[in-house]
Scaffold this active site. Structure first.
Site, PDB file in Angstrom:
ATOM      1  N   THR A  28       0.842  -1.198   0.000  1.00 53.55           N
ATOM      2  CA  THR A  28       0.000   0.000   0.000  1.00 53.55           C
ATOM      3  C   THR A  28       0.878   1.249   0.000  1.00 53.55           C
ATOM      4  OG1 THR A  28      -1.887  -1.102   0.990  1.00 53.55           O
ATOM      5  CG2 THR A  28      -1.675   1.246   1.442  1.00 53.55           C
ATOM      6  N   HIS A 177      -7.841 -10.576  -1.315  1.00 52.31           N
ATOM      7  CA  HIS A 177      -7.189 -10.242  -0.039  1.00 52.31           C
ATOM      8  C   HIS A 177      -7.992 -10.878   1.095  1.00 52.31           C
ATOM      9  CE1 HIS A 177      -4.752  -8.482   2.924  1.00 52.31           C
ATOM     10  NE2 HIS A 177      -4.646  -7.241   2.478  1.00 52.31           N
ATOM     11  N   ASN A 180      -4.662 -10.232   6.853  1.00 50.86           N
ATOM     12  CA  ASN A 180      -4.315  -8.983   7.543  1.00 50.86           C
ATOM     13  C   ASN A 180      -5.463  -8.237   8.216  1.00 50.86           C
ATOM     14  OD1 ASN A 180      -1.770  -9.609   6.845  1.00 50.86           O
ATOM     15  ND2 ASN A 180      -1.548  -8.102   5.202  1.00 50.86           N
ATOM     16  N   TYR A 182      -8.586  -7.721   7.339  1.00 53.81           N
ATOM     17  CA  TYR A 182      -9.610  -7.022   6.554  1.00 53.81           C
ATOM     18  C   TYR A 182     -10.875  -7.891   6.466  1.00 53.81           C
ATOM     19  CZ  TYR A 182      -5.817  -3.821   5.929  1.00 53.81           C
ATOM     20  OH  TYR A 182      -4.800  -2.933   6.206  1.00 53.81           O
ATOM     21  N   ASN A 237      -4.336  -5.641  12.467  1.00 50.77           N
ATOM     22  CA  ASN A 237      -5.605  -4.920  12.592  1.00 50.77           C
ATOM     23  C   ASN A 237      -6.529  -5.527  13.650  1.00 50.77           C
ATOM     24  OD1 ASN A 237      -5.245  -2.738  10.682  1.00 50.77           O
ATOM     25  ND2 ASN A 237      -5.203  -4.331   9.115  1.00 50.77           N
TER      26      ASN A 237
HETATM   27  C1  8OZ Z   1      -0.109  -1.141   5.254  1.00 52.62           C
HETATM   28  C2  8OZ Z   1      -0.871   0.015   5.290  1.00 52.62           C
HETATM   29  C3  8OZ Z   1      -2.170  -0.012   4.823  1.00 52.62           C
HETATM   30  C4  8OZ Z   1      -2.697  -1.197   4.305  1.00 52.62           C
HETATM   31  C5  8OZ Z   1      -2.231  -4.930   4.335  1.00 52.62           C
HETATM   32  C6  8OZ Z   1      -3.270  -3.584   2.636  1.00 52.62           C
HETATM   33  O1  8OZ Z   1      -1.694  -5.003   5.442  1.00 52.62           O
HETATM   34  C7  8OZ Z   1      -2.508  -3.612   3.710  1.00 52.62           C
HETATM   35  C8  8OZ Z   1      -1.927  -2.356   4.275  1.00 52.62           C
HETATM   36  C9  8OZ Z   1      -0.629  -2.320   4.749  1.00 52.62           C
HETATM   37  O2  8OZ Z   1      -2.576  -5.954   3.726  1.00 52.62           O
END
Ligand code: 8OZ
Length: 366
Positions: A28, A177, A180, A182, A237
């Site tokens: 990103t 994706h 992480n 999400y 996250n």
């Molecule tokens: C760092 C900053 C923002 C998003 C991920 C898409 O960790 C990201 C991401 C990484 O998969």
């Protein structure tokens, strides 16, 4: 190290031939232009790195609802498709191969990024203890609302349409994706999913959305062009799961039945230790018949030994690609790697994006 390190030999990914086994992981960079359209600089940035066997372009939202950070690109409008076409043409002109990572952030978002200031969506209304980058600052994410069960087919369809758009934009394939912390990972893990319907509770139920998305994408563009990223034990996250081995053994068995082309596995904590939680990644490797891409903390030595031991087929490097556009050549010659400048990681223009030099100034690129 022998002269004929198999890392640098051509190999197959489905029906594609890759020039080597080094993959550029999605990164990103928050540099999209107005309308979340990839800029012309993005075409230059990716084409500078086209000597990777495979580039996986940065996480790209499938809808406005799926966006969680400022200035990340999308793949749901015609100008976005046209912008990505410049990127894929530039990479293909250099002989590279490129997939696009399809992204819905779920609860990792902020009302300022959502349509009419709406709450971000999630499996359950549990706020993440994490920050996002909005209005040029790192701030707390917003309180999410739980998705209604009748909204889920719309999300599956947004992934499907985004995959079709990616192919229209000239990508060789897409990576879902699923990692992480999400949206899809929020559904998988029981720290973020306390639903009591068919999408929560058991291992099977929590995997359902991810598998429906994968089946839809594979049906739309072909399983041979569909990959997925997973992070079984990453706390990224704020996610946590109580049963990662059973959960991901099941998921990978199901992905194997769908015959998708690869699984891309973040081994350990994202951008952190590889051994944060005991987990048998070999079990995933063994359950999956197609390509296994390993990621997280690899260097030349570890990738070489893991390849020789048959632990993975391809190796994804993330941050090293930022300051080393010619990473493959540097690894091949065991050259020193340049360090990235953290101040220019997220947002901005060419500085820290397209101005990192190659090792050799005689290259045609500079
Ligand atoms: C760092 C900053 C923002 C998003 C991920 C898409 O960790 C990201 C991401 C990484 O998969």
């Amino acid at each position: 190290m022998t002269d004929t390190n198999a890392l640098f030999e051509p190999c197959n990914l489905g029906s594609l031939t890759l020039s080597n086994r080094i993959v550029m992981a999605p990164l990103t960079r928050n540099r999209a232009a107005s309308g979340f359209v990839p800029s012309d600089l993005a075409a230059e940035y990716y084409s500078q790195r086209a000597s990777a066997g495979l580039l996986i372009a940065e996480a790209t939202q499938i809808s406005q609802q799926g966006q969680g950070y400022q200035d990340t690109p999308g793949i749901y409008s015609q100008p976005q498709i046209d912008g990505w076409r410049k990127v894929t043409d530039a990479v293909h002109n250099k002989g590279g191969r490129i997939f696009l990572q399809l992204w819905h952030v779920g609860r990792v978002s902020h009302v300022d990024l959502q349509e009419n200031g709406a709450a971000p969506v999630a499996p359950s209304a549990i706020r993440a203890d994490t920050k996002t980058f909005v209005n040029n600052a790192f701030i707390d994410v917003s309180e999410p609302r739980a998705l209604e069960i009748d909204e889920l087919p719309g999300i599956v369809n947004d992934f499907r349409k985004a995959a079709s758009n990616a192919i229209e934009a000239g990508f060789d394939g897409v990576e879902i994706h699923g990692a992480n912390g999400y949206l899809l990972d929020q559904f998988i893990k029981d720290g973020t999913n306390i639903r009591t319907d068919a999408y929560g509770g058991s291992v099977e139920n929590r995997a359902r959305l991810l598998l429906e998305v994968t089946a839809a994408v594979a049906e739309e563009i072909g399983a041979e062009r569909t990959g997925i990223r997973l992070s079984p034990v990453s706390p990224a996250n704020g996610v946590s799961g109580s049963d990662p081995q059973a959960q991901f053994d099941y998921i990978v068995d199901q992905l194997n039945l769908l015959n998708i082309v690869y699984i891309h596995v973040v081994e350990g904590a994202t951008a952190g230790p590889r051994d944060n939680v005991p987990f048998d990644f070999g079990s995933l490797r063994q359950r999956f018949s197609n390509t296994y891409i390993a990621n997280n903390g690899y260097d030349l030595e570890l990738a070489t030994s893991q390849l020789a031991a048959g632990k993975a087929d391809l190796f994804a490097f993330g941050r090293p690609f930022i300051a080393n556009p010619d990473l493959v050549e540097r690894l091949k010659s065991n050259a020193t790697l340049a360090e990235l400048d953290p101040a220019t990681l997220y947002g901005g223009g060419a500085a820290g994006y397209t101005d990192y030099p190659r090792l050799s100034s005689t290259s045609s690129d500079r």
